[in-house]
Design a protein around this motif. Sequence first.
Motif, mmCIF file in Angstrom:
data_model
loop_
_atom_site.group_PDB
_atom_site.id
_atom_site.type_symbol
_atom_site.label_atom_id
_atom_site.label_comp_id
_atom_site.label_asym_id
_atom_site.label_seq_id
_atom_site.Cartn_x
_atom_site.Cartn_y
_atom_site.Cartn_z
ATOM 1 N N ILE A 1 -28.284 -0.392 -3.722
ATOM 2 C CA ILE A 1 -28.111 0.932 -4.344
ATOM 3 C C ILE A 1 -26.988 1.710 -3.673
ATOM 4 N N LEU A 2 -26.953 1.684 -2.332
ATOM 5 C CA LEU A 2 -25.897 2.396 -1.613
ATOM 6 C C LEU A 2 -24.527 1.797 -1.896
ATOM 7 N N MET A 3 -24.458 0.476 -2.038
ATOM 8 C CA MET A 3 -23.192 -0.173 -2.383
ATOM 9 C C MET A 3 -22.704 0.288 -3.751
ATOM 10 N N LEU A 4 -23.616 0.392 -4.712
ATOM 11 C CA LEU A 4 -23.242 0.830 -6.058
ATOM 12 C C LEU A 4 -22.786 2.290 -6.046
ATOM 13 N N ILE A 5 -23.472 3.121 -5.254
ATOM 14 C CA ILE A 5 -23.091 4.535 -5.173
ATOM 15 C C ILE A 5 -21.708 4.685 -4.545
ATOM 16 N N ALA A 6 -21.450 3.922 -3.459
ATOM 17 C CA ALA A 6 -20.136 3.975 -2.812
ATOM 18 C C ALA A 6 -19.041 3.537 -3.778
ATOM 19 N N ARG A 7 -19.336 2.528 -4.581
ATOM 20 C CA ARG A 7 -18.370 2.061 -5.576
ATOM 21 C C ARG A 7 -18.107 3.127 -6.626
ATOM 22 N N LEU A 8 -19.161 3.831 -7.019
ATOM 23 C CA LEU A 8 -19.034 4.868 -8.038
ATOM 24 C C LEU A 8 -18.210 6.050 -7.531
ATOM 25 N N LEU A 9 -18.458 6.466 -6.291
ATOM 26 C CA LEU A 9 -17.763 7.625 -5.741
ATOM 27 C C LEU A 9 -16.290 7.343 -5.465
ATOM 28 N N GLY A 10 -15.915 6.081 -5.286
ATOM 29 C CA GLY A 10 -14.495 5.726 -5.199
ATOM 30 C C GLY A 10 -13.989 5.503 -3.791
ATOM 31 N N LYS A 11 -12.727 5.037 -3.718
ATOM 32 C CA LYS A 11 -12.103 4.661 -2.455
ATOM 33 C C LYS A 11 -11.802 5.860 -1.571
ATOM 34 N N GLN A 12 -11.557 7.026 -2.188
ATOM 35 C CA GLN A 12 -11.233 8.220 -1.420
ATOM 36 C C GLN A 12 -12.349 8.577 -0.455
ATOM 37 N N THR A 13 -13.608 8.365 -0.903
ATOM 38 C CA THR A 13 -14.756 8.679 -0.059
ATOM 39 C C THR A 13 -14.761 7.840 1.202
ATOM 40 N N LEU A 14 -14.305 6.599 1.092
ATOM 41 C CA LEU A 14 -14.317 5.704 2.240
ATOM 42 C C LEU A 14 -13.159 5.969 3.188
ATOM 43 N N SER A 15 -11.991 6.335 2.642
ATOM 44 C CA SER A 15 -10.794 6.452 3.474
ATOM 45 C C SER A 15 -10.703 7.788 4.196
#
Length: 236
Positions: free
Chosen positions: A17-31
């Motif tokens: 579920i967390l992987m899907l949410i991170a994918r949905l929120l986009g790359k900006q959230t990770l960087s």
Amino acid sequence: MGDHLIILIRSISAFIILMLIARLLGKQTLSNMNFHEFVTAVILGAMAANFAFNEKIEVMHLIIALSVFTLTSFVLSKLFMKFRRFKLWTEGSPTVLIEGGAILEGNLKKNNMTLDSLNQQLRQKEIFNIEDVEYALLEINGKLSVQKKKELQPVTLKDLQLNPGAAPQYPIELIIDGQLLQKNMEVNQVSESWLISQLKARGKLPKDIFYAVKGSNGQLYVDEYYDKIIHPIDIE
């Protein structure tokens, strides 16, 4: 054994579920995680972790809670893209820590930052002498952007065409998302008529421009909304 299997299944489910949410929120959230993204990540992680081993938490309750926080973060991201003033109000703006080689102690205190922590971040950028720094900016994600003094910057072919005795200039943002940044123009003495004439020479109006910056060489850099890229590349 049954309890162990249930915890295993719930843990794997929480991870997916967390992987899907991170994918949905986009790359900006990770960087470049900002304030609301940091809060969202902490809350989502805590809920997922509790779901993994707390059997009292129902699946539907978890889905509802995760959906609310994910949707809130997603909507805020869209609002930040649409309304720059709202973004500045909620997240703040970058803070100048060193300007013209001088340390701004007041700005350090405002950000609860010590000289030791400033030096630490400079060392992480391979700068061991603070006297080498001309300009340092604390970004809203907590990272430090640094410009070395002119005599310490690497020489490029473009530099050979500049006047070596000229005072250093910093890039000045003039347009963001089609809006003129009047305060930046006033502080840096950039006339609106000059900007408009530069745009007219390109056959453009401010509303056609996504981003415009007056560079350190005095030239205007312009990025239009439509970049005429037929097949943009995105690495999968």
